[in-house]
Motif scaffolding. Structure first.
Motif, PDB file in Angstrom:
ATOM      1  N   ALA A  69       1.220  -1.653  -0.356  1.00 24.35           N
ATOM      2  CA  ALA A  69       0.453   0.011  -0.239  1.00 24.35           C
ATOM      3  C   ALA A  69       0.899   0.766  -0.326  1.00 24.35           C
ATOM      4  N   PHE A  70       1.958   1.454   0.648  1.00 29.35           N
ATOM      5  CA  PHE A  70       2.564   2.413   1.249  1.00 29.35           C
ATOM      6  C   PHE A  70       3.508   2.415  -0.501  1.00 29.35           C
ATOM      7  N   ALA A  71       4.377   1.551  -1.489  1.00 26.72           N
ATOM      8  CA  ALA A  71       4.433   1.037  -1.949  1.00 26.72           C
ATOM      9  C   ALA A  71       3.465   2.352  -3.546  1.00 26.72           C
ATOM     10  N   ARG A  72       2.404   2.138  -3.678  1.00 26.35           N
ATOM     11  CA  ARG A  72       1.090   2.401  -3.930  1.00 26.35           C
ATOM     12  C   ARG A  72       1.053   3.887  -4.444  1.00 26.35           C
ATOM     13  N   LEU A  73       1.352   4.132  -2.639  1.00 27.21           N
ATOM     14  CA  LEU A  73       1.127   5.905  -2.094  1.00 27.21           C
ATOM     15  C   LEU A  73       2.400   6.548  -2.624  1.00 27.21           C
ATOM     16  N   GLY A  74       3.138   5.501  -2.986  1.00 23.92           N
ATOM     17  CA  GLY A  74       4.372   6.518  -3.148  1.00 23.92           C
ATOM     18  C   GLY A  74       3.837   7.508  -4.724  1.00 23.92           C
ATOM     19  N   ASP A  75       3.051   6.716  -5.159  1.00 23.28           N
ATOM     20  CA  ASP A  75       3.116   6.836  -6.820  1.00 23.28           C
ATOM     21  C   ASP A  75       2.100   7.503  -6.573  1.00 23.28           C
ATOM     22  N   LEU A  76       0.927   7.489  -5.969  1.00 22.64           N
ATOM     23  CA  LEU A  76      -0.368   8.633  -6.457  1.00 22.64           C
ATOM     24  C   LEU A  76       0.380   9.935  -5.837  1.00 22.64           C
ATOM     25  N   VAL A  77       1.408  10.046  -4.815  1.00 22.79           N
ATOM     26  CA  VAL A  77       1.470  11.053  -3.854  1.00 22.79           C
ATOM     27  C   VAL A  77       2.965  11.824  -4.967  1.00 22.79           C
ATOM     28  N   ARG A  78       3.347  11.038  -6.186  1.00 23.12           N
ATOM     29  CA  ARG A  78       4.383  11.619  -6.964  1.00 23.12           C
ATOM     30  C   ARG A  78       3.519  11.908  -7.972  1.00 23.12           C
ATOM     31  N   HIS A  79       2.012  11.646  -8.612  1.00 20.60           N
ATOM     32  CA  HIS A  79       1.431  11.745  -9.097  1.00 20.60           C
ATOM     33  C   HIS A  79       0.432  13.115  -9.180  1.00 20.60           C
ATOM     34  N   LEU A  80       0.013  13.362  -7.865  1.00 21.36           N
ATOM     35  CA  LEU A  80      -0.492  14.308  -7.251  1.00 21.36           C
ATOM     36  C   LEU A  80       0.015  15.614  -7.223  1.00 21.36           C
ATOM     37  N   ALA A  81       1.336  15.312  -6.871  1.00 18.93           N
ATOM     38  CA  ALA A  81       2.440  16.797  -7.130  1.00 18.93           C
ATOM     39  C   ALA A  81       2.268  17.319  -8.259  1.00 18.93           C
ATOM     40  N   ALA A  82       2.217  16.546  -9.203  1.00 19.73           N
ATOM     41  CA  ALA A  82       2.317  16.914 -10.618  1.00 19.73           C
ATOM     42  C   ALA A  82       1.247  17.295 -11.011  1.00 19.73           C
ATOM     43  N   HIS A  83      -0.172  16.719 -10.830  1.00 19.06           N
ATOM     44  CA  HIS A  83      -1.611  17.004 -11.311  1.00 19.06           C
ATOM     45  C   HIS A  83      -1.293  18.494 -10.630  1.00 19.06           C
ATOM     46  N   VAL A  84      -1.138  18.234  -8.927  1.00 18.74           N
ATOM     47  CA  VAL A  84      -1.441  19.904  -8.479  1.00 18.74           C
ATOM     48  C   VAL A  84      -0.653  20.999  -9.116  1.00 18.74           C
ATOM     49  N   ARG A  85       0.369  20.718  -9.014  1.00 17.30           N
ATOM     50  CA  ARG A  85       1.226  21.495  -9.638  1.00 17.30           C
ATOM     51  C   ARG A  85       0.549  22.389 -11.152  1.00 17.30           C
ATOM     52  N   ARG A  86       0.137  21.399 -11.969  1.00 14.67           N
ATOM     53  CA  ARG A  86      -0.274  21.927 -13.290  1.00 14.67           C
ATOM     54  C   ARG A  86      -1.493  22.405 -12.945  1.00 14.67           C
ATOM     55  N   GLU A  87      -2.773  22.292 -11.977  1.00 16.82           N
ATOM     56  CA  GLU A  87      -3.633  23.078 -11.243  1.00 16.82           C
ATOM     57  C   GLU A  87      -3.225  24.253 -11.335  1.00 16.82           C
ATOM     58  N   GLU A  88      -2.580  24.385 -10.215  1.00 21.05           N
ATOM     59  CA  GLU A  88      -2.134  25.079  -9.708  1.00 21.05           C
ATOM     60  C   GLU A  88      -1.742  26.448 -10.351  1.00 21.05           C
ATOM     61  N   ASP A  89      -0.564  26.362 -11.742  1.00 18.64           N
ATOM     62  CA  ASP A  89       0.290  27.688 -12.154  1.00 18.64           C
ATOM     63  C   ASP A  89      -0.791  27.237 -13.646  1.00 18.64           C
ATOM     64  N   GLY A  90      -1.833  27.097 -13.494  1.00 16.87           N
ATOM     65  CA  GLY A  90      -2.445  26.935 -14.829  1.00 16.87           C
ATOM     66  C   GLY A  90      -3.764  27.274 -14.304  1.00 16.87           C
ATOM     67  N   ILE A  91      -5.022  26.815 -14.283  1.00 17.02           N
ATOM     68  CA  ILE A  91      -6.349  27.205 -13.817  1.00 17.02           C
ATOM     69  C   ILE A  91      -6.365  27.925 -12.921  1.00 17.02           C
ATOM     70  N   PHE A  92      -5.611  27.423 -12.150  1.00 13.94           N
ATOM     71  CA  PHE A  92      -5.857  28.400 -10.908  1.00 13.94           C
ATOM     72  C   PHE A  92      -4.934  30.396 -10.636  1.00 13.94           C
ATOM     73  N   ALA A  93      -4.061  29.323 -11.195  1.00  9.27           N
ATOM     74  CA  ALA A  93      -3.423  31.153 -11.597  1.00  9.27           C
ATOM     75  C   ALA A  93      -4.197  32.235 -12.591  1.00  9.27           C
ATOM     76  N   ALA A  94      -5.000  30.945 -13.518  1.00  5.60           N
ATOM     77  CA  ALA A  94      -5.530  32.465 -14.823  1.00  5.60           C
ATOM     78  C   ALA A  94      -6.507  33.128 -13.851  1.00  5.60           C
ATOM     79  N   LEU A  95      -7.801  31.664 -13.442  1.00  9.62           N
ATOM     80  CA  LEU A  95      -8.278  32.857 -12.599  1.00  9.62           C
ATOM     81  C   LEU A  95      -8.244  33.276 -11.448  1.00  9.62           C
ATOM     82  N   ARG A  96      -7.041  33.434 -11.076  1.00  9.90           N
ATOM     83  CA  ARG A  96      -6.809  34.203  -9.747  1.00  9.90           C
ATOM     84  C   ARG A  96      -6.212  36.282 -10.760  1.00  9.90           C
ATOM     85  N   ALA A  97      -5.258  35.847 -11.265  1.00 10.69           N
ATOM     86  CA  ALA A  97      -5.202  37.012 -12.431  1.00 10.69           C
ATOM     87  C   ALA A  97      -6.183  37.081 -12.839  1.00 10.69           C
ATOM     88  N   ASP A  98      -7.302  36.597 -13.368  1.00 15.29           N
ATOM     89  CA  ASP A  98      -8.205  37.561 -13.592  1.00 15.29           C
ATOM     90  C   ASP A  98      -9.584  37.479 -12.819  1.00 15.29           C
TER      91      ASP A  98
END
Length: 158
Positions: free
Chosen positions: A42-71
């Motif tokens: 479970a922890f090994a699989r959680l490590g994959d999820l954490v790595r993928h979640l970090a990349a996903h969050v970065r894409r959301e926050e630097d993209g959609i969220f930043a664009a909405l905030r700028a507007d």
């Protein structure tokens, strides 16, 4: 997941939604390993999820969220969602493979992740489609180019 509003027709949004599905699939695999009393797996699989979640969050926050905030649009909701992202980080960091309440903590974390994903898919993503102009979408495209999707990562597969 909603398929009615047409936001899946916008490639960056569709990709974020596909990442959501992959993250929830990874969460299911973690739960399944815990259910089989395989904490190390479970922890090994959680490590994959954490790595993928970090990349996903970065894409959301630097993209959609930043664009909405700028507007100046939906800033309170963006703040809440970003706060939830930080909360996921903290909850994951606090997990202990030997803790007696590990399954309960992971279950609570993944319920919160499910709710969070639904709020993004049914809320912030559709409003971004009708709110963002060309400058906002340029910011989204730049964020997605700087942090490519994890979907092609072979470790995202079962």
């Amino acid at each position: 997941m909603c398929e009615h509003c047409g936001c899946r027709g916008v490639p960056p949004i569709a990709e974020l939604m596909d990442e959501h599905l992959a993250l929830l699939d990874e969460a299911h695999r973690v739960r399944r390993a815990l259910g089989a009393s395989d904490r190390e797996g479970a922890f090994a699989r959680l490590g994959d999820l954490v790595r993928h979640l970090a990349a996903h969050v970065r894409r959301e926050e630097d993209g959609i969220f930043a664009a909405l905030r700028a507007d100046g649009e939906f800033v309170d909701e963006v703040d809440r969602l970003e706060g939830e992202h930080r909360g996921f980080d903290a909850a994951i960091a606090a997990l202990d493979v030997d803790a007696a309440d590990l399954e309960a903590r992971v279950s609570r974390l993944f319920r919160e992740l499910d709710d969070h994903v639904e709020r993004e898919n049914l809320g912030i993503f559709p409003v971004s489609v009708v709110t963002l102009g060309a400058t906002g979408w340029e910011l989204v495209d730049r964020a997605h180019a700087e942090t490519p999707t994890f979907l092609s990562d072979r470790s995202a597969a079962p």
